[in-house]
Design a protein around this motif. Structure first.
Motif, mmCIF file in Angstrom:
data_model
loop_
_atom_site.group_PDB
_atom_site.id
_atom_site.type_symbol
_atom_site.label_atom_id
_atom_site.label_comp_id
_atom_site.label_asym_id
_atom_site.label_seq_id
_atom_site.Cartn_x
_atom_site.Cartn_y
_atom_site.Cartn_z
ATOM 1 N N TYR A 98 8.412 3.441 0.073
ATOM 2 C CA TYR A 98 7.240 4.169 0.593
ATOM 3 C C TYR A 98 7.667 5.367 1.450
ATOM 4 C CZ TYR A 98 4.299 0.161 -0.747
ATOM 5 O OH TYR A 98 3.640 -0.809 -1.439
ATOM 6 N N THR B 127 6.825 9.247 0.692
ATOM 7 C CA THR B 127 6.100 10.071 1.671
ATOM 8 C C THR B 127 6.926 11.304 2.018
ATOM 9 O OG1 THR B 127 5.262 7.987 2.551
ATOM 10 C CG2 THR B 127 4.818 9.957 3.857
ATOM 11 N N LYS C 216 0.785 8.960 6.354
ATOM 12 C CA LYS C 216 0.467 8.347 5.052
ATOM 13 C C LYS C 216 1.419 7.189 4.754
ATOM 14 C CE LYS C 216 -1.663 12.335 2.919
ATOM 15 N NZ LYS C 216 -1.578 13.339 1.876
ATOM 16 N N TYR C 217 2.621 7.275 5.342
ATOM 17 C CA TYR C 217 3.599 6.175 5.178
ATOM 18 C C TYR C 217 3.000 4.874 5.717
ATOM 19 C CZ TYR C 217 7.626 3.264 6.526
ATOM 20 O OH TYR C 217 8.489 2.215 6.720
ATOM 21 N N LYS D 202 0.303 3.562 3.655
ATOM 22 C CA LYS D 202 0.813 2.928 2.429
ATOM 23 C C LYS D 202 1.253 1.491 2.685
ATOM 24 C CE LYS D 202 2.616 6.206 -0.858
ATOM 25 N NZ LYS D 202 3.729 6.727 -1.588
#
Ligand SMILES: Cc1cc2nc3c(=O)[nH]c(=O)nc-3n(C[C@H](O)[C@H](O)[C@H](O)COP(=O)(O)OP(=O)(O)OC[C@H]3O[C@@H](n4cnc5c(N)ncnc54)[C@H](O)[C@@H]3O)c2cc1C
Length: 477
Positions: free
Chosen positions: A323, A327, A344-345, A348
């Motif tokens: 992930y 990202t 966003k990491y 996720k």
């Protein structure tokens, strides 16, 4: 000054998987390992669970061919009492769900795990990263991060090199320099980290096959909850303890397991010889904390990702590595390596399958701390399991100290005495997990409990108030 898209501290499973993913996505990637060769830290148990066949099957196909590989189909619990007597053995076995849950190339894999030494697994993952184009630097300790206006812009090594990178990934394990120097977190609190002594035993391979077979073992009793991970020609015995629970020191606990006569007999049977003694730390907490800041992300143990129920962490390290690299690729392609993209990491990893691990983190940690690490509870549990086993046909035949029905009644009486104490435990630590229990199963439990309560009530009392109270307790309408 060297300039990379991504610089990664650490070439454990997380760092290598992140490097592999980043390189495959076309990023100029470098990863640093302090050891002379990858996999020198033979820390992990190292059991890989069945989910590996679902999520990383291409790695499992390679793992199967490594020298220390042992195929695992079951887990055998050796239950011992406070006097170190072996009370009973409980074994997991294939379930009818096996074929439905994980199928890979037509083979059911829901009960197929793997034991593999880290000195085999880590080089495999690092080689895959290098084949994808990542650059590996061994014998290099990351000592600091570079910063510009608060944003992490690279890594500093013990050789005095400054490695500039758009994105830094901290994959440097439990003691992560990157986590602390970048200011994402301070050192772990004592209730967030465990200390795990582990002994590596060398064994006769043929005897291991004959005596142990395709199984992991666990030694479970009032003074131990020790795993025995079995490899092709040896095994690891280890156990851990949170730093805030020092009434029982892990080193003393593992010494105790060594003295269990049944453990010693097993060692003789497989020609076991101690090969290495290690002590490592493992973050073990309800859920990970903050995992990113401007220009930097934490993965695996550096971010506190091991699972809250059993401290499994290699799967988690690889997932977070994947992930974080994905990202990073997005941040570099849109030219924004700041928290705006890096958040966003976290979004996720909070999603299934990884995010599900922490949904019941609080309850799982409480369950563990109050059972395996509570000798008083474990004494009762061991007694309960022993008595329960006795009640199972044909065990009653063994106790000839009195007529069979009297002995049977003695044991039944003990089980019934223990039940209220154990149900108190269940009420405190298991019922809080009710929101995770499926509606169908909660319906079954509600019917069972209300049925047994109603049966004891006088006939003129209707069933519905009992049913309604029980259903409410279980969160059912
Ligand atoms: C005793 C024990 C048994 C375990 N058993 C299991 C198990 O059976 N199954 C399972 O799934 N998990 C198990 N775990 C958990 C699992 O080992 C970890 O969660 C997993 O290894 C985390 O991977 P990682 O890549 O994040 O960190 P690590 O595996 O710790 O790798 C970090 C790497 O970075 C290197 N490094 C550290 N600092 C620096 C630095 N400053 N500069 C350069 N390099 C650095 C280290 O040498 C290491 O190679 C166990 C853990 C322990 C301690």
């Amino acid at each position: 000054m060297a300039k990379y898209d991504v610089a990664i501290a650490g070439a454990g499973p997380g760092g290598s998987y992140a490097a592999k993913t980043a390189a495959e996505l076309g990023l100029k990637t470098v990863f640093f390992e302090r050891s002379r060769k990858v996999g020198e830290k033979n820390a992990s148990g190292c059991g890989l669970g069945q989910r590996w066949w679902r999520d990383f099957p291409e790695i499992m196909e390679k793992v199967e061919k490594l020298p220390s590989y042992r195929d695992i189909h079951s887990c055998i619990f050796k239950i011992v009492d406070e006097d170190d007597n072996l009370v009973t053995t409980i074994s997991t076995t294939k379930t009818k769900k096996d074929a439905e849950r994980i199928m890979y190339k037509g083979i059911p894999r829901a009960m197929s795990g793997t034991s593999i030494y880290r000195c085999d697994l880590d080089p495999l993952l690092a080689d895959l990263a290098c084949e994808a184009g990542a650059e590996l630097r061994t014998s290099t300790l990351v000592t600091d991060v570079m910063k510009e206006n608060g944003r992490v812009t690279g890594l500093v090594t013990d050789k005095g090199e400054k490695i500039e990178a758009d994105i830094v990934i901290g994959a440097d394990g439990a003691h992560s320099i990157v986590a602390i120097k970048s200011g994402i977190r301070k050192r772990w609190r004592k209730d967030q980290i465990t200390l795990i002594p582990q002994i590596d035993f060398k064994c006769n391979e043929q005897r291991l096959d004959d005596v142990i077979g395709p199984a992991e073992w666990v030694w479970f009793g009032p003074f131990c909850g020790a795993y025995q991970v079995n490899f092709r020609d040896g095994f690891h015995l280890g156990l851990g303890q949170w730093l805030d629970i020092w009434a029982l020191k892990p080193a003393d606990m593992i010494k105790r397991v060594l003295k269990i006569p049944a453990f010693q007999a097993m060692c003789r049977a497989v020609d076991a010889e101690m090969r290495e003694y290690q002590i490592h730390m493992l973050p073990w907490m309800e859920k990970p904390g903050k995992s990113y800041a401007d220009g930097v992300m934490l993965i695996g143990d550096a971010g506190g990702f091991p699972c809250p129920l059993e401290g499994e962490g290699v799967w988690h390290a690889c997932f977070t590595g994947k992930y974080a690299a994905e990202t990073a690729a997005e941040a570099i392609s849109n030219g924004d390596p700041t928290t705006r993209t890096l958040q966003k990491y976290e979004a996720k990893w909070r999603q299934p399958p990884l995010g599900l691990e922490y949904e019941y983190g609080k309850e799982f940690v409480a369950l563990w701390k109050n059972s395996a690490f509570n000798p008083e509870f474990m004494k009762k549990m061991v007694q309960f399991l022993g008595e329960l086993q006795w009640l199972n046909f044909p065990s009653p035949i063994f106790d000839w100290s009195d007529d069979h029905m009297s002995s049977f009644n003695d044991h039944l009486g003990h089980v019934l005495d223990l039940l209220p104490e154990l149900s108190e435990f269940a009420e405190k630590y298991v019922i809080p997990m009710k929101r995770g229990i499926s509606d169908t199963n909660r319906e079954k439990i509600a019917n069972m409990i209300s049925g047994s309560i109603s049966a004891k009530l006088p006939g003129f009392i209707p069933d519905w108030p009992v049913k309604s109270i029980v259903r409410k307790k279980l969160g059912l309408k």
